[in-house]
Design an enzyme around this catalytic site. Structure first.
Site, PDB file in Angstrom:
ATOM      1  N   ASP A  89       9.119  -3.028  -4.105  1.00 14.06           N
ATOM      2  CA  ASP A  89       8.609  -3.695  -2.895  1.00 14.06           C
ATOM      3  C   ASP A  89       8.105  -5.102  -3.232  1.00 14.06           C
ATOM      4  O   ASP A  89       7.341  -5.283  -4.190  1.00 14.06           O
ATOM      5  CB  ASP A  89       7.467  -2.840  -2.305  1.00 14.06           C
ATOM      6  N   HIS A 107       2.080   2.388  -4.091  1.00 11.73           N
ATOM      7  CA  HIS A 107       1.357   1.665  -3.032  1.00 11.73           C
ATOM      8  C   HIS A 107       1.493   2.396  -1.711  1.00 11.73           C
ATOM      9  O   HIS A 107       2.503   3.028  -1.443  1.00 11.73           O
ATOM     10  CB  HIS A 107       1.876   0.224  -2.899  1.00 11.73           C
ATOM     11  N   CYS A 159       6.652  -0.219  -7.845  1.00  7.29           N
ATOM     12  CA  CYS A 159       7.694  -0.177  -6.822  1.00  7.29           C
ATOM     13  C   CYS A 159       8.365  -1.556  -6.722  1.00  7.29           C
ATOM     14  O   CYS A 159       7.750  -2.576  -6.995  1.00  7.29           O
ATOM     15  CB  CYS A 159       7.086   0.204  -5.472  1.00  7.29           C
ATOM     16  N   ARG A 213       5.940  -6.865  -2.047  1.00  8.49           N
ATOM     17  CA  ARG A 213       4.509  -7.129  -1.833  1.00  8.49           C
ATOM     18  C   ARG A 213       3.623  -6.658  -2.992  1.00  8.49           C
ATOM     19  O   ARG A 213       2.397  -6.765  -2.912  1.00  8.49           O
ATOM     20  CB  ARG A 213       4.058  -6.456  -0.534  1.00  8.49           C
ATOM     21  N   CYS A 219       4.651   2.658   1.565  1.00  9.83           N
ATOM     22  CA  CYS A 219       5.853   2.525   0.733  1.00  9.83           C
ATOM     23  C   CYS A 219       7.073   3.024   1.512  1.00  9.83           C
ATOM     24  O   CYS A 219       7.124   4.171   1.944  1.00  9.83           O
ATOM     25  CB  CYS A 219       5.681   3.327  -0.557  1.00  9.83           C
TER      26      CYS A 219
HETATM   27 CO    CO Z   1       7.348   1.051  -2.248  1.00  8.09          CO
END
Ligand code: CO
Length: 220
Positions: free
Chosen positions: A53, A107, A51, A55, A110
């Site tokens: 993202d 994850h 992803c 993190r 999300c």
């Molecule tokens: Co995500």
């Protein structure tokens, strides 16, 4: 723009360049030839599809170094059959770099999954999120039976990863590679943001045996 805002903006931006200089210095302190060696070639054994993202960075999460993981990331780690970006990365990784492992890494928590579960319109991204709604539809019976909302969202994160693993297996790229070699495995992981640990979903696939008749491709 207010002077104060501009100053703050420049500060954040300058921090990145400063960070880069520090990182280069650190690498050279350990190994003066580090970048000379790195610039010559790459031989990663892993393709990471994760992803976007901020993190969930592939290298940090797996304690690997530059050169060890080939990476593709998009919102909610999707493998969409018409996505030329993902397909090009997959083709290069499998056929040129000859990676041995492709890991779809989702994850929990999300934002893409959360958005897909709502009925709100978010604009252009709705066309991307619809693929996640399709995953929900495929597994609606299981998901609708989960009363706890958090558990239901977490399960959709897992099922979405499993479906993307399956999507990779359906491609000509992966199926043709399996005809040539037996050292290519597709895996599904979920990262737990609140602990940092990876959960291996144990759905690894290394051949087309269980693909289902409709998806198994012949040679011609
Ligand atoms: Co995500």
């Amino acid at each position: 723009m207010k002077k104060e805002t501009r100053l703050k903006l420049n500060e954040g931006y300058a921090k990145l360049l400063e960070g880069n200089r520090d990182w280069v210095a650190d690498q050279l302190a350990t190994d003066p030839t580090y970048f000379k060696t790195l610039s010559k070639s790459q031989h990663p054994e892993v393709l990471w599809i994760g992803c976007s993202d901020s993190r969930v960075p592939a290298n940090e999460l797996t304690n690997t170094k530059p050169g060890e993981v080939f990476v593709h990331r998009n919102i909610a780690n999707m493998c969409v059959h018409t996505d030329m970006n993902m397909l090009s990365v997959l083709d290069y990784a499998v056929n040129v770099l000859k990676v041995k492992h492709v890991i779809v890494s989702g994850h929990y928590d999300c934002g893409g999954i959360d958005a897909a579960l709502s009925n709100r319109q978010f604009g252009l991204i709705d066309n991307w999120l619809r693929h996640i709604k399709d995953v929900y539809r495929t597994h609606a019976a299981e998901l609708d039976a989960i009363d706890n909302e958090k558990d239901r969202i977490d399960r959709l994160v897992e099922l979405n990863v499993i479906e993307q693993v399956y999507n990779l297996c359906k491609t000509t790229i992966v199926q043709n590679a399996w005809k040539e070699r037996d050292d290519l495995e597709i895996h599904g992981w979920v990262i737990q943001l609140d602990t940092g640990f990876v959960k291996d979903l144990n759905v690894s696939v290394s051949n087309a045996d269980n693909l289902g008749k409709i998806f198994a491709l012949s040679d011609n």
